[in-house]
Design an enzyme around this catalytic site. Structure first.
Site, mmCIF file in Angstrom:
data_model
loop_
_atom_site.group_PDB
_atom_site.id
_atom_site.type_symbol
_atom_site.label_atom_id
_atom_site.label_comp_id
_atom_site.label_asym_id
_atom_site.label_seq_id
_atom_site.Cartn_x
_atom_site.Cartn_y
_atom_site.Cartn_z
ATOM 1 N N LYS A 34 -91.853 15.532 18.779
ATOM 2 C CA LYS A 34 -91.855 16.909 18.255
ATOM 3 C C LYS A 34 -90.849 17.032 17.104
ATOM 4 O O LYS A 34 -89.985 16.170 16.926
ATOM 5 C CB LYS A 34 -91.503 17.884 19.382
ATOM 6 C CG LYS A 34 -90.111 17.668 19.982
ATOM 7 C CD LYS A 34 -89.950 18.401 21.319
ATOM 8 C CE LYS A 34 -88.570 18.151 21.899
ATOM 9 N NZ LYS A 34 -88.467 18.637 23.286
ATOM 10 N N TYR A 254 -64.636 25.008 -1.980
ATOM 11 C CA TYR A 254 -64.725 26.449 -1.745
ATOM 12 C C TYR A 254 -63.671 26.894 -0.737
ATOM 13 O O TYR A 254 -63.441 26.245 0.288
ATOM 14 C CB TYR A 254 -66.094 26.814 -1.176
ATOM 15 C CG TYR A 254 -67.205 26.781 -2.208
ATOM 16 C CD1 TYR A 254 -67.150 27.573 -3.347
ATOM 17 C CD2 TYR A 254 -68.311 25.962 -2.025
ATOM 18 C CE1 TYR A 254 -68.179 27.549 -4.284
ATOM 19 C CE2 TYR A 254 -69.342 25.938 -2.947
ATOM 20 C CZ TYR A 254 -69.268 26.734 -4.077
ATOM 21 O OH TYR A 254 -70.281 26.711 -4.988
HETATM 22 C C1 LIG Z 1 -87.940 17.552 24.055
HETATM 23 C C2 LIG Z 1 -88.410 17.292 25.425
HETATM 24 C C3 LIG Z 1 -88.247 16.010 26.010
HETATM 25 C C4 LIG Z 1 -87.466 14.905 25.360
HETATM 26 O O1 LIG Z 1 -86.088 15.151 25.555
HETATM 27 P P1 LIG Z 1 -84.990 14.061 25.148
HETATM 28 O O2 LIG Z 1 -83.733 14.632 25.699
HETATM 29 O O3 LIG Z 1 -84.976 14.026 23.663
HETATM 30 O O4 LIG Z 1 -85.397 12.789 25.756
HETATM 31 C C5 LIG Z 1 -88.809 15.802 27.260
HETATM 32 N N1 LIG Z 1 -89.475 16.789 27.908
HETATM 33 C C6 LIG Z 1 -89.632 18.018 27.385
HETATM 34 C C7 LIG Z 1 -90.380 19.053 28.151
HETATM 35 C C8 LIG Z 1 -89.104 18.312 26.138
HETATM 36 O O5 LIG Z 1 -89.250 19.543 25.637
#
Ligand SMILES: *Cc1c(COP(=O)(O)O)cnc(C)c1O
Length: 372
Positions: A34, A254
């Site tokens: 994702k 800044y």
């Molecule tokens: C993002 C996500 C993962 C992966 O999590 P990591 O900590 O990056 O391994 C697994 N399960 C769900 C439901 C997620 O939303």
């Protein structure tokens, strides 16, 4: 050409998948890609992992369709399911598996007329209280979905809130609630994110869901042997484009935030918060210049950061800088910035070109697949 880029090591990505498989040898792998594979580029990562993974997890329909358009044919799970019922025909046509986390989704799916049945990932809330059904809702939904013509198969899933804390008992409590509620129900089980894969082997189940560990960073609060084997996939790099010799009492950037307490060599690096480097980085945040640890000195601006080069006085314009990667931990940088490596990686902006590297794999491919 501007020297700022994210170098993505696809061999490291594949290596980390192998680590996942070794740690959880009896589970299928849903590689979580994702948010553009946590900033690494979803399609390229999917293609690199493809032959060795069992499916992919994404957050949105657009992310899923990007994979399908690129020709990815694996199972793809929508981790938040659908947001509106009108997405369901597309899910069915494109063979995308929704997570079902709320009663309204159950109703809409059961009312939908879709051509081909979908595989649903039915999510139980075991204590995180973000997404997921209560135990009662879960068992009712399971019974209805199993009989529904819209449903091909039901995977039983949950998500952990505290798996990165290796001494936190909540993970065991969530696991216990999951087992109680799903006892006697048929279906593959999926519980473990990266932290649970690494620290809670009893939760591996039929499908693991690794995200962060594929990108080479451990989410755990303490190192384990498997964590030490992970290889960082992204190196965020740039270079020094200007140098300033300042006197004691002069300030940098800044708000004149950084005050030189003695004669100081300051380097300007061609990357800033417009590239996703956190503006919250305080003075003292580590930066590697020529493989030497230096520190952020002064407020991060949109296109530049300024670095105190004390101890690296031989630095020249054009010298290489690593913001995080194999030689500088994204976890360490994140801690300085009050965030986590997940956010650093995901925020690397579209302005930063991704440069993909891998060794020539033909020999290995040939030995793996005689028909390839
Ligand atoms: C993002 C996500 C993962 C992966 O999590 P990591 O900590 O990056 O391994 C697994 N399960 C769900 C439901 C997620 O939303």
């Amino acid at each position: 050409m501007r020297p700022t880029r994210a170098v993505i090591d696809l061999d490291a990505l594949r290596h980390n998948l192998q680590v996942t498989r070794r740690v959880a040898p009896y589970s299928k792998v849903l590689a979580v890609i994702k948010a553009d594979a946590y900033g690494h580029g979803a399609v390229v990562c999917a293609e690199a992992l493809g032959p060795r993974t069992d499916g992919f997890g994404v957050a949105t329909l657009d992310e899923a369709l990007e994979l399908r358009t690129a020709g990815v044919r694996h199972p793809v799970v929508l981790m938040a399911g659908f947001f509106e019922a009108d997405e369901l025909p597309t899910l069915s046509e494109q063979r995308l598996d929704p997570v079902i986390h709320s009663p309204w989704q159950v109703e809409q799916l059961l009312e939908a007329s879709i051509e081909a049945p979908v595989r649903v990932w039915l999510k139980l809330d075991t204590g995180m209280h973000r997404l997921g059904l209560t135990a009662d809702e879960f068992r009712t939904a399971y019974a209805r979905l199993r009989q529904a013509p819209q449903v091909e198969d039901v995977v039983l899933m949950t998500h952990f809130a505290d798996a990165d804390e290796t001494s936190n008992r909540e993970t065991a409590a969530q696991f216990e609630r999951f087992q109680q509620t799903t006892s006697g129900l048929e279906g593959a089980q999926s519980l473990a994110n990266s932290a649970a894969i690494l620290a809670w082997p009893e939760t591996h189940g039929d499908w693991t869901r690794p995200g962060m560990m594929l990108y080479g960073w451990s989410p755990l609060d303490r190192p384990t042997p498997a964590c030490d084997e992970l290889q960082p996939v992204m190196r965020l790099e740039s270079s020094v484009i200007a140098l300033h010799r300042l006197e004691a009492g002069e300030t940098v950037g800044y708000g004149s935030r950084y005050l030189c307490s003695r004669p100081t060599l300051i380097g300007v690096v061609a990357l800033g918060y417009g590239d996703g480097y956190p503006r919250t980085a305080p003075d003292g945040t580590p930066v590697l210049v020529n493989d030497r640890r230096c520190t952020v000195a002064g407020t991060v601006s949109m296109d530049f950061i300024t670095v105190d080069l004390t101890g690296a006085e031989e630095t020249r314009v054009g010298d290489p800088v690593e913001l995080w990667g194999p030689s500088l931990s994204a976890n360490e940088v994140a801690t300085h910035c009050g965030t986590i490596a997940y956010e650093l990686l995901t925020r690397v902006s579209s302005r930063v070109p991704r440069h993909y590297v891998e060794r020539d794999e033909r020999d290995e491919e040939n030995s793996l697949s005689p028909h390839g």
